[in-house]
Design a protein around this motif. Structure first.
Motif, PDB file in Angstrom:
ATOM      1  N   ILE A  89      35.358  36.319  34.776  1.00  0.00           N
ATOM      2  CA  ILE A  89      35.470  35.199  35.716  1.00  0.00           C
ATOM      3  C   ILE A  89      36.901  35.055  36.208  1.00  0.00           C
ATOM      4  O   ILE A  89      37.152  34.857  37.408  1.00  0.00           O
ATOM      5  CB  ILE A  89      34.966  33.895  35.067  1.00  0.00           C
ATOM      6  CG1 ILE A  89      33.475  34.005  34.746  1.00  0.00           C
ATOM      7  CG2 ILE A  89      35.226  32.706  35.996  1.00  0.00           C
ATOM      8  CD1 ILE A  89      32.932  32.865  33.903  1.00  0.00           C
ATOM      9  N   ASN A  90      37.863  35.160  35.294  1.00  0.00           N
ATOM     10  CA  ASN A  90      39.272  35.070  35.698  1.00  0.00           C
ATOM     11  C   ASN A  90      39.643  36.181  36.677  1.00  0.00           C
ATOM     12  O   ASN A  90      40.426  35.967  37.619  1.00  0.00           O
ATOM     13  CB  ASN A  90      40.176  35.142  34.468  1.00  0.00           C
ATOM     14  CG  ASN A  90      40.100  33.897  33.620  1.00  0.00           C
ATOM     15  OD1 ASN A  90      39.762  32.816  34.110  1.00  0.00           O
ATOM     16  ND2 ASN A  90      40.409  34.037  32.343  1.00  0.00           N
ATOM     17  N   ARG A  91      39.104  37.364  36.454  1.00  0.00           N
ATOM     18  CA  ARG A  91      39.398  38.474  37.365  1.00  0.00           C
ATOM     19  C   ARG A  91      38.807  38.210  38.749  1.00  0.00           C
ATOM     20  O   ARG A  91      39.441  38.520  39.771  1.00  0.00           O
ATOM     21  CB  ARG A  91      38.866  39.783  36.783  1.00  0.00           C
ATOM     22  CG  ARG A  91      39.678  40.260  35.571  1.00  0.00           C
ATOM     23  CD  ARG A  91      39.113  41.513  34.945  1.00  0.00           C
ATOM     24  NE  ARG A  91      39.921  41.924  33.793  1.00  0.00           N
ATOM     25  CZ  ARG A  91      39.607  42.916  32.971  1.00  0.00           C
ATOM     26  NH1 ARG A  91      38.497  43.627  33.188  1.00  0.00           N
ATOM     27  NH2 ARG A  91      40.390  43.220  31.953  1.00  0.00           N
ATOM     28  N   VAL A  92      37.622  37.633  38.800  1.00  0.00           N
ATOM     29  CA  VAL A  92      37.021  37.273  40.087  1.00  0.00           C
ATOM     30  C   VAL A  92      37.904  36.276  40.833  1.00  0.00           C
ATOM     31  O   VAL A  92      38.199  36.448  42.026  1.00  0.00           O
ATOM     32  CB  VAL A  92      35.607  36.687  39.871  1.00  0.00           C
ATOM     33  CG1 VAL A  92      35.117  35.963  41.137  1.00  0.00           C
ATOM     34  CG2 VAL A  92      34.627  37.782  39.488  1.00  0.00           C
ATOM     35  N   ILE A  93      38.345  35.242  40.134  1.00  0.00           N
ATOM     36  CA  ILE A  93      39.178  34.218  40.771  1.00  0.00           C
ATOM     37  C   ILE A  93      40.513  34.811  41.219  1.00  0.00           C
ATOM     38  O   ILE A  93      41.034  34.470  42.287  1.00  0.00           O
ATOM     39  CB  ILE A  93      39.398  33.030  39.826  1.00  0.00           C
ATOM     40  CG1 ILE A  93      38.072  32.326  39.518  1.00  0.00           C
ATOM     41  CG2 ILE A  93      40.393  32.033  40.416  1.00  0.00           C
ATOM     42  CD1 ILE A  93      37.384  31.734  40.734  1.00  0.00           C
ATOM     43  N   THR A  94      41.091  35.705  40.433  1.00  0.00           N
ATOM     44  CA  THR A  94      42.342  36.354  40.809  1.00  0.00           C
ATOM     45  C   THR A  94      42.166  37.183  42.077  1.00  0.00           C
ATOM     46  O   THR A  94      43.006  37.140  42.989  1.00  0.00           O
ATOM     47  CB  THR A  94      42.856  37.245  39.667  1.00  0.00           C
ATOM     48  OG1 THR A  94      43.106  36.442  38.507  1.00  0.00           O
ATOM     49  CG2 THR A  94      44.143  37.959  40.060  1.00  0.00           C
ATOM     50  N   ILE A  95      41.080  37.938  42.158  1.00  0.00           N
ATOM     51  CA  ILE A  95      40.816  38.774  43.333  1.00  0.00           C
ATOM     52  C   ILE A  95      40.681  37.914  44.586  1.00  0.00           C
ATOM     53  O   ILE A  95      41.286  38.204  45.634  1.00  0.00           O
ATOM     54  CB  ILE A  95      39.550  39.617  43.111  1.00  0.00           C
ATOM     55  CG1 ILE A  95      39.801  40.692  42.045  1.00  0.00           C
ATOM     56  CG2 ILE A  95      39.082  40.270  44.417  1.00  0.00           C
ATOM     57  CD1 ILE A  95      38.533  41.347  41.519  1.00  0.00           C
ATOM     58  N   ILE A  96      39.912  36.847  44.503  1.00  0.00           N
ATOM     59  CA  ILE A  96      39.732  35.959  45.655  1.00  0.00           C
ATOM     60  C   ILE A  96      41.046  35.278  46.006  1.00  0.00           C
ATOM     61  O   ILE A  96      41.408  35.158  47.191  1.00  0.00           O
ATOM     62  CB  ILE A  96      38.640  34.918  45.376  1.00  0.00           C
ATOM     63  CG1 ILE A  96      37.284  35.588  45.126  1.00  0.00           C
ATOM     64  CG2 ILE A  96      38.549  33.909  46.522  1.00  0.00           C
ATOM     65  CD1 ILE A  96      36.723  36.325  46.317  1.00  0.00           C
ATOM     66  N   SER A  97      41.804  34.861  45.011  1.00  0.00           N
ATOM     67  CA  SER A  97      43.057  34.135  45.246  1.00  0.00           C
ATOM     68  C   SER A  97      44.131  35.026  45.836  1.00  0.00           C
ATOM     69  O   SER A  97      44.992  34.544  46.584  1.00  0.00           O
ATOM     70  CB  SER A  97      43.553  33.512  43.941  1.00  0.00           C
ATOM     71  OG  SER A  97      42.640  32.554  43.463  1.00  0.00           O
TER      72      SER A  97
END
Length: 414
Positions: A89-97
């Protein structure tokens, strides 16, 4: 002026948005989630600078984001979700951010509330609310208040009316509320306990005002929320306070998503630094070099930035692992470990976000400050977002834990 672009001086309530006509995609695996995030990010990046500069709401982008299934990836498997790890989940948010940190921040409270429902709700409520999330419903938030002495203090209250409650109050920092489908409201009962009263965005008496005027994170769809006898059925009244009466991972989850956003901001700044130095910057007059990217001081500085970003990412992964452990087996020890690892990630991601967005201009040179490039958005975003939950207090939490064996306090800011 359309609903897609507002001046910030607009003070009229914004009407609610309709929900998409078709159910959202259901994501099943971490690999799928990462690939979906990368595909979305490639599109989100294209208009990110323009949206920031002109404060254009990410309407179609947000629909694509929530319809992709990424807003439901922490729904437990027993209810039809993917129940992905917090590393994923953190990796998803990092990619979008990295593509657009405003879009990365908008689902933060949504994901936090979904996790809280898992922690504190009874099964019938979980089935009801998780089914909405899986269909693509977006939770905004109406948590913080402007007029209280401390962030954890609330004046908003609800009155019990049998099968429903009536909520009254005023909120600010309501990220995502403008284009949400539901607005979880932190409201107190007669005993002073904080609940999430999850109201329909179009509920009578609930108004969201587009008055967010921060220098950064300009399109997080935040603003003032006013609540005048807002009716919320008890099926949508979530006992959030229970997540902090005993050790749970709820607080760490709200925090760790913030760290992922900051890492994304840092990654974007480093990427633009490299691009500018390689393609636009001039070598210094005394260097005797043909190209700015041959400057040994710039080479060293970029290496340092990437190293620190990679270190922050590794610590963020570690925080995700400890949160997963605390969700699976919550007790004082596992939850404290999750809080501590998250605090460490928060410190490192804050520091690299500020350092990278500042260093961009030093290495890229004066021409990088021209308005046509809008590279100052990275610093504005970093400086604005990293003010959430100040890291000077994270150092104190860490020191007390390692030196004195004192566990962090249990609340949404720790």
């Amino acid at each position: 002026m359309t609903v897609h672009q507002r001046s910030g001086a607009e003070r009229n309530p914004v009407p609610p948005v309709s929900r998409p006509a078709t159910p959202a995609n259901i994501i099943r695996t971490a690999d799928e989630a990462i690939e979906v995030a990368k595909t979305l990010a490639a599109e989100f990046e294209k208009g990110a600078s323009e949206r920031d500069r002109d404060r254009i709401w990410p309407v179609s982008e947000l629909d694509a984001f929530s319809q992709s299934g990424l807003w439901a990836i922490n729904v437990p498997k027993e209810f039809g979700g993917a129940d992905l790890s917090w590393v994923a989940i953190n990796r998803v948010i990092t990619i979008i951010s990295e593509a657009d940190p405003s879009l990365g921040q908008i689902p933060q409270n949504h994901l936090g509330v979904v996790s809280a429902i898992r922690t504190v709700s009874e099964r019938p409520q979980q089935e009801l609310l998780f089914s909405e999330v899986l269909k693509g419903a977006r939770f905004g938030n109406a948590f913080s208040e402007f007029g209280t002495k401390r962030a954890a203090e609330f004046n908003t209250k609800f009155t019990d009316k049998g099968d429903h409650v009536l909520v009254n109050g005023r909120k600010f920092y309501a990220s995502g509320a403008l284009l949400a489908h539901f607005v979880p409201i932190v409201a107190l009962d007669d005993e002073g306990r904080a609940w999430y009263a999850i109201a329909e965005r179009g509920a009578e008496g609930l108004s969201v005002i587009d008055d967010w005027s921060a220098m950064g994170q300009r399109t997080t769809l935040s603003g003032t929320v006013t609540l005048e006898n807002v009716k919320v059925p008890k099926t949508h009244l979530v006992p959030g306070y229970k997540g902090y009466e005993r050790p749970t991972a709820d607080g760490a989850i709200f925090q760790v998503i913030q760290a992922a956003v900051d890492l994304g901001i840092a990654r974007a700044a480093i990427k633009d630094t490299i691009d500018f130095v390689r393609n636009r910057s001039r070598p210094w007059v005394d260097s005797g070099l043909e190209h700015a990217y041959e400057d040994p001081y710039s080479i060293q500085a970029v290496g340092d930035l990437v190293l620190r970003a990679n270190a922050a990412e590794a610590v963020l992964d570690r925080a995700g692992l400890t949160i997963d452990a605390a969700v699976a087996a919550p007790d004082a020890t596992s939850v404290a470990k999750a809080q501590i690892a998250t605090a460490e990630a928060k410190v490192l991601t804050t520091e690299i976000a500020i350092q990278a967005t500042n260093k961009l201009f030093e290495l890229a040179g004066t021409r990088s400050t021209l308005a046509e490039h809008n590279l100052d958005r990275h610093w504005r975003n970093a400086r604005t977002h990293t003010l959430h939950d100040p890291v000077r207090w994270k150092y104190a939490i860490l020191g007390n834990y390692y030196l004195n064996g004192i566990n962090p306090p249990l609340h949404a800011w720790s």
